[in-house]
Design an enzyme around this catalytic site. Structure first.
Site, PDB file in Angstrom:
ATOM      1  N   ARG A 114       0.832  -1.209   0.000  1.00 47.86           N
ATOM      2  CA  ARG A 114       0.000   0.000   0.000  1.00 47.86           C
ATOM      3  C   ARG A 114       0.867   1.261   0.000  1.00 47.86           C
ATOM      4  O   ARG A 114       0.542   2.250  -0.647  1.00 47.86           O
ATOM      5  CB  ARG A 114      -0.896  -0.045   1.245  1.00 47.86           C
ATOM      6  CG  ARG A 114      -1.768   1.154   1.468  1.00 47.86           C
ATOM      7  CD  ARG A 114      -2.601   0.943   2.725  1.00 47.86           C
ATOM      8  NE  ARG A 114      -3.665   0.019   2.473  1.00 47.86           N
ATOM      9  CZ  ARG A 114      -4.884   0.384   2.079  1.00 47.86           C
ATOM     10  NH1 ARG A 114      -5.190   1.641   1.931  1.00 47.86           N
ATOM     11  NH2 ARG A 114      -5.805  -0.511   1.861  1.00 47.86           N
ATOM     12  N   TYR A 228      -0.621 -13.016  -0.198  1.00 48.88           N
ATOM     13  CA  TYR A 228       0.049 -12.793  -1.496  1.00 48.88           C
ATOM     14  C   TYR A 228       1.363 -12.033  -1.313  1.00 48.88           C
ATOM     15  O   TYR A 228       1.590 -11.400  -0.281  1.00 48.88           O
ATOM     16  CB  TYR A 228      -0.857 -12.057  -2.484  1.00 48.88           C
ATOM     17  CG  TYR A 228      -1.512 -10.768  -2.027  1.00 48.88           C
ATOM     18  CD1 TYR A 228      -0.825  -9.558  -2.007  1.00 48.88           C
ATOM     19  CD2 TYR A 228      -2.858 -10.753  -1.642  1.00 48.88           C
ATOM     20  CE1 TYR A 228      -1.447  -8.368  -1.625  1.00 48.88           C
ATOM     21  CE2 TYR A 228      -3.493  -9.570  -1.250  1.00 48.88           C
ATOM     22  CZ  TYR A 228      -2.780  -8.392  -1.253  1.00 48.88           C
ATOM     23  OH  TYR A 228      -3.396  -7.216  -0.867  1.00 48.88           O
ATOM     24  N   ASP A 309     -13.864   6.356   0.297  1.00 52.26           N
ATOM     25  CA  ASP A 309     -14.491   5.792   1.493  1.00 52.26           C
ATOM     26  C   ASP A 309     -15.393   6.797   2.209  1.00 52.26           C
ATOM     27  O   ASP A 309     -16.265   6.405   2.984  1.00 52.26           O
ATOM     28  CB  ASP A 309     -13.421   5.315   2.486  1.00 52.26           C
ATOM     29  CG  ASP A 309     -12.898   3.926   2.153  1.00 52.26           C
ATOM     30  OD1 ASP A 309     -13.252   3.397   1.081  1.00 52.26           O
ATOM     31  OD2 ASP A 309     -12.135   3.362   2.971  1.00 52.26           O
TER      32      ASP A 309
END
Ligand SMILES: Cc1cc2nc3c(=O)[nH]c(=O)nc-3n(C[C@H](O)[C@H](O)[C@H](O)COP(=O)(O)OP(=O)(O)OC[C@H]3O[C@@H](n4cnc5c(N)ncnc54)[C@H](O)[C@@H]3O)c2cc1C
Length: 397
Positions: A114, A228, A309
């Site tokens: 991220r 992952y 968001d």
């Protein structure tokens, strides 16, 4: 009110929040000649231990920003989306990604850190357009525009405001007409009763345990884990879980709240040995309450509009919240450009009418937590291109 007037050249546009959505909005607006100023409450950007999946629809937005090559260079491109039963390891669905997804949708499916995604977006917004350490505490209409008040006592006037301030958005409280003094209780997101533990760590700690070339989700009866790589070099691993938590467990959604790694391992003690090996290798974990909210009645009020968001928080089960924020940014910039000369209200209406049906669909789909467990057709999600998708017909007319 500015909302009733056309946006003039040189109008001031302010974005609240320098998360993925806010930075994307700043970058997208620059493409159409609008130099927005971003205010972010954090003093500096932190590289929290979290991965993120970027589906082809998100990657098309990045292509428009000119950062696709940078992301491809550093990210992992999983061969498949592999879905397995938590105890037996039986494969319930293996959906091709890699070359197949690129051939079908014209863009890759990547998994990355991220922090790397955020840094790539931050690199395309001039640093003098981003003001750190500025927490918005008040919004008030002011004649033709809006006045924004910050915790440090400063005030800024704006002709248009984009609220990209995340799930506990103060800007949303303003748009919904809620008192900012009572923001703590006015429009709380619903705690789902579930939490996500997540971390990244060096792959060397796995001591030979194979995470595989896929992005793998292990499905249990009432909990799951997704694992992952987050780097092209496959030297950093990420996992994120979802599991039940005490109903009275209280937290703000915070990327930095720590969890107990022992409790996490105990919660997944019945999972497949491959999962337990990954959890055994984790040094520390962060714990995040999973909240959701029904689609909002309105995304805009006067000269203020919401994005990401702030207007459509969702559970992470379709790995699409950031993708939706990126698409929002691209579409909003197109509304400004394609409706140049129109009233600001028309620009925002076009944006909301274009984005809300799709974002609401993903919000609802995410809640169900069934995405990819069994054979899934993702064409409607991955095939979308926010730079070319038609704007809502009624409003564009
Ligand atoms: C566990 C988990 C996994 C996820 N995985 C994926 C995934 O794989 N793929 C994907 O697409 N999405 C994923 N998501 C969703 C994604 O993280 C979010 O949808 C995305 O980060 C939303 O971006 P945003 O900019 O709208 O909000 P945020 O990232 O929350 O940014 C909001 C910003 O506003 C700032 N801010 C807040 N209030 C103020 C204020 N008053 N004044 C000034 N600044 C303020 C905050 O500090 C923050 O920087 C995941 C989410 C979670 C929880």
């Amino acid at each position: 009110m500015i909302a009733g007037r056309a946006m003039k050249k040189g109008s001031s546009v302010v974005i609240i929040g320098a998360g993925i959505g806010g930075l994307a909005a700043a970058a997208a607006l620059r493409r159409v000649g609008i130099e927005a100023v971003v205010y972010e409450q954090a003093e500096k950007f932190a590289r929290v231990g979290a991965g993120i999946q970027q589906s082809p629809n998100a990657m098309k937005v990045h292509r428009g920003f000119g950062i696709e090559a940078r992301l491809r260079d550093t990210s992992f491109a999983p061969a498949t989306s592999l879905n397995r039963d938590a105890e037996t390891g039986a494969v319930t669905n293996e959906h091709p990604l890699g070359h197949d997804v690129e051939a079908r949708y014209g863009a890759p499916y990547l998994t990355l850190h991220r922090g790397d995604l955020h840094a790539a977006l931050a690199a395309i917004v001039p640093s003098d357009c981003i003001h750190m350490g500025r927490r918005l505490v008040r919004i008030a209409p002011d004649g033709a525009g809006v006045v924004l008040g910050f915790a440090d006592g400063s005030e800024v006037a704006a002709d248009a405001v984009i609220g990209a301030d995340g799930v506990h958005s103060l800007v949303r409280d303003h748009v919904q007409g809620h008192s900012q003094e009572h923001a703590e209780v006015s429009d709380r997101a619903r705690f789902t009763g579930r939490v996500a533990y997540r971390t990244t760590f060096p792959a060397a700690r796995l001591r030979g345990v194979d995470v595989g070339a896929s992005r793998t989700k292990w499905w249990g009866a009432d909990r799951h884990i997704v694992i992952y790589f987050v780097t092209a070099a496959r030297d950093e691993v990420y996992f994120v879980t979802s599991q039940p938590e005490r109903a009275d467990w209280i937290t703000q959604e915070s990327w930095s709240a720590k969890g107990n790694v022992g409790e996490l391992r105990a919660a997944f003690a019945r999972f497949h040995p491959d999962v337990r090996a990954v959890l055994a290798a984790a040094l520390e974990v962060h714990k995040w309450g999973i909240f959701e909210r029904d689609p909002l009645p309105a995304w805009r009020r006067g000269a203020v509009v919401l994005l990401g968001d702030a207007c459509h928080p969702m559970t992470p089960y379709m790995a699409s919240g950031a993708a939706m924020a990126l698409e929002d940014a691209a579409v909003l910039s197109r509304c400004f450009a394609e409706l140049a000369g129109a009233r600001l209200a028309q620009v925002f209406d076009a944006y909301e009418a274009t984005r809300k049906p799709r974002a609401s669909l993903v919000q609802t789909g995410s809640s169900q937590n069934t995405w990819m467990r069994n054979a899934t057709d993702p064409d409607w999600l991955y095939g979308y291109d926010a730079w070319t998708a038609p704007l809502a017909a009624a409003v564009a007319a």
